[in-house]
Design a protein around this motif. Structure first.
Motif, PDB file in Angstrom:
ATOM      1  N   ALA A 238       0.809  -1.270  -0.216  1.00  0.00           N
ATOM      2  CA  ALA A 238       0.211  -0.020   0.024  1.00  0.00           C
ATOM      3  C   ALA A 238       0.848   1.215  -0.143  1.00  0.00           C
ATOM      4  O   ALA A 238       0.468   2.091  -0.635  1.00  0.00           O
ATOM      5  CB  ALA A 238      -1.002   0.028   1.203  1.00  0.00           C
ATOM      6  N   ARG A 239       1.847   1.196   0.815  1.00  0.00           N
ATOM      7  CA  ARG A 239       2.769   2.304   0.745  1.00  0.00           C
ATOM      8  C   ARG A 239       3.329   2.675  -0.494  1.00  0.00           C
ATOM      9  O   ARG A 239       3.648   3.791  -0.869  1.00  0.00           O
ATOM     10  CB  ARG A 239       3.685   2.153   1.921  1.00  0.00           C
ATOM     11  CG  ARG A 239       4.880   3.080   2.200  1.00  0.00           C
ATOM     12  CD  ARG A 239       5.888   2.646   3.010  1.00  0.00           C
ATOM     13  NE  ARG A 239       6.798   3.748   3.378  1.00  0.00           N
ATOM     14  CZ  ARG A 239       7.717   3.881   4.648  1.00  0.00           C
ATOM     15  NH1 ARG A 239       7.804   2.653   5.307  1.00  0.00           N
ATOM     16  NH2 ARG A 239       8.421   4.653   4.646  1.00  0.00           N
ATOM     17  N   LEU A 240       3.992   1.658  -1.161  1.00  0.00           N
ATOM     18  CA  LEU A 240       4.567   1.847  -2.428  1.00  0.00           C
ATOM     19  C   LEU A 240       3.660   1.579  -3.564  1.00  0.00           C
ATOM     20  O   LEU A 240       4.223   1.883  -4.830  1.00  0.00           O
ATOM     21  CB  LEU A 240       5.612   0.459  -2.463  1.00  0.00           C
ATOM     22  CG  LEU A 240       6.666   0.347  -1.220  1.00  0.00           C
ATOM     23  CD1 LEU A 240       7.322  -0.743  -1.559  1.00  0.00           C
ATOM     24  CD2 LEU A 240       7.601   1.734  -1.376  1.00  0.00           C
ATOM     25  N   ALA A 241       2.232   1.704  -3.501  1.00  0.00           N
ATOM     26  CA  ALA A 241       1.514   1.647  -4.736  1.00  0.00           C
ATOM     27  C   ALA A 241       1.776   2.701  -5.770  1.00  0.00           C
ATOM     28  O   ALA A 241       1.560   2.662  -6.918  1.00  0.00           O
ATOM     29  CB  ALA A 241       0.052   1.654  -4.220  1.00  0.00           C
ATOM     30  N   PRO A 242       2.033   3.985  -5.068  1.00  0.00           N
ATOM     31  CA  PRO A 242       2.382   5.217  -5.943  1.00  0.00           C
ATOM     32  C   PRO A 242       3.581   4.997  -7.055  1.00  0.00           C
ATOM     33  O   PRO A 242       3.415   5.784  -8.056  1.00  0.00           O
ATOM     34  CB  PRO A 242       2.670   6.405  -4.998  1.00  0.00           C
ATOM     35  CG  PRO A 242       2.078   5.977  -3.619  1.00  0.00           C
ATOM     36  CD  PRO A 242       2.247   4.421  -3.500  1.00  0.00           C
ATOM     37  N   PHE A 243       4.430   4.047  -6.804  1.00  0.00           N
ATOM     38  CA  PHE A 243       5.485   3.730  -7.738  1.00  0.00           C
ATOM     39  C   PHE A 243       5.003   2.779  -8.873  1.00  0.00           C
ATOM     40  O   PHE A 243       5.693   2.691  -9.732  1.00  0.00           O
ATOM     41  CB  PHE A 243       6.558   3.142  -7.052  1.00  0.00           C
ATOM     42  CG  PHE A 243       7.249   4.180  -5.904  1.00  0.00           C
ATOM     43  CD1 PHE A 243       8.070   5.219  -6.382  1.00  0.00           C
ATOM     44  CD2 PHE A 243       6.677   4.208  -4.743  1.00  0.00           C
ATOM     45  CE1 PHE A 243       8.557   6.105  -5.492  1.00  0.00           C
ATOM     46  CE2 PHE A 243       7.547   4.988  -3.767  1.00  0.00           C
ATOM     47  CZ  PHE A 243       8.335   6.172  -4.128  1.00  0.00           C
ATOM     48  N   GLY A 244       3.802   2.311  -8.955  1.00  0.00           N
ATOM     49  CA  GLY A 244       3.345   1.566  -9.981  1.00  0.00           C
ATOM     50  C   GLY A 244       4.111   0.219 -10.044  1.00  0.00           C
ATOM     51  O   GLY A 244       4.475  -0.336  -9.281  1.00  0.00           O
TER      52      GLY A 244
END
Length: 332
Positions: free
Chosen positions: A72-78
């Motif tokens: 969830a934390r790293l989702a912005p990095f696709g």
């Protein structure tokens, strides 16, 4: 608080900038891949993805809760991040499954994670009364209670002595066996009481909490940590492309000893010492990047008290591992 911010607020990665600085030269090319073998809540991976915008990270963790929080934390990095539920000694299988024959970087941040320490119900912390679990992957395997209630006195003493370096291991083991005759162990507070009784009063007054070493030993035994590390280190080195780098952070002497041995073996000639000329096949295949083990400085300690016991070692792959050494490892 959502899962992304929860993971970010609960985990301060140890020696993050030093890890980035050591790994960055191997990750310069577009499409470079780093394996974070101990993803935890994703602090190191997030720092690397932000600092090196062309890098992809494969994050491995055996703890499903940590993997979910980190993802969830790293989702912005696709698609620059891929999370995998596995133990890190399975790195070869993980990379095969992703179609990656080699990677440019490997990071290991060993030991118990912030999440596991902070979640009282996981039973890792002697400061909180909780079920005696201590499994990094709570979906499988025996618990700490299983170990305490089924191991004989000799095996209990061995676990405490070897994995906890506990001076009073035989005495504590004897008290554990005596205590479980009346009722099985189920709670951490029960174990703390027994250990406190087994450690002499003079010793209890110095050296921190008397149960610290016993809890460390049980955690290592429950999770097979040292055996997994012994398998993971050569597998991680084999996963590195030439020019790739490995960085390992250890938090106790048993781990650091294994890391030191694995990296030193690759950085030492395998030729017999009496040969007048070193054959090319016996030259080192690793180059050490640290002078001994690096520790946290005062600024790091002020920022993150959990960095107090860290020992960091790093190496770079110079060439493929010689065939004769790969054969020895398989035989071992």
């Amino acid at each position: 608080m959502n899962e992304q911010s929860d993971a970010g607020s609960r985990h301060v990665p140890v020696l993050l900038q030093r890890c980035i600085d050591l790994l960055a030269p191997a990750l310069e090319a577009p499409g470079s891949v780093l394996v974070d073998c101990t993803l935890g809540m994703g602090g190191h991976t997030e720092g690397i993805l932000r600092a090196l915008e062309h890098v992809r990270v494969v994050g491995i963790d055996r703890d499903p809760q940590a993997l979910a929080l980190a993802s969830a934390r790293l989702a912005p990095f696709g698609d620059r991040f891929t999370g995998v539920h596995a133990v890190y000694d399975e790195i070869g299988d993980v990379l095969d499954g992703l179609g990656l024959p080699a990677v440019q970087g490997v990071l290991m941040d060993l030991g118990v994670s912030s999440l596991q320490l902070d979640e009282a119900e996981r039973g890792f912390a002697y400061a909180h009364d909780a079920p005696l679990d201590m499994r990094m992957d709570p979906t499988t395997g025996p618990t700490a209670a299983d170990v305490l209630n089924t191991y004989d006195e000799r095996d209990l003493a061995r676990v405490l002595r070897v994995y906890g370096e506990e001076r009073f291991a035989p005495r504590i083991a004897r008290l554990i066996v005596r205590r479980r005759e009346s009722a099985p162990f189920t709670r951490t507070s029960e174990l703390v009481d027994v250990v406190r009784a087994g450690v002499p009063a003079a010793t209890r007054r110095t050296g921190g909490h008397p149960a610290k070493r016993t809890f460390q030993a049980l955690r290592i035994e429950v999770n097979g940590e040292l055996a997994a590390l012994e398998r993971a280190l050569p597998a991680a080195i084999e996963a590195l492309a030439v020019g790739g780098r490995i960085v390992v952070e250890s938090y106790q002497s048993l781990e650091d000893r294994l890391v030191k041995r694995a990296l030193a073996a690759g950085a030492t000639s395998s030729a017999p010492p009496d040969l007048p000329v070193e054959p090319a096949t016996h030259t080192p295949y690793l180059r050490l990047l640290t002078r001994g083990a690096e520790e946290a400085d005062e600024a790091e300690l002020a920022r993150n008290p959990r960095s107090q016991s860290v020992r960091l070692r790093a190496a770079e792959r110079l060439r493929p591992t010689p065939d004769h050494l790969r054969t020895q490892r398989r035989a071992a």
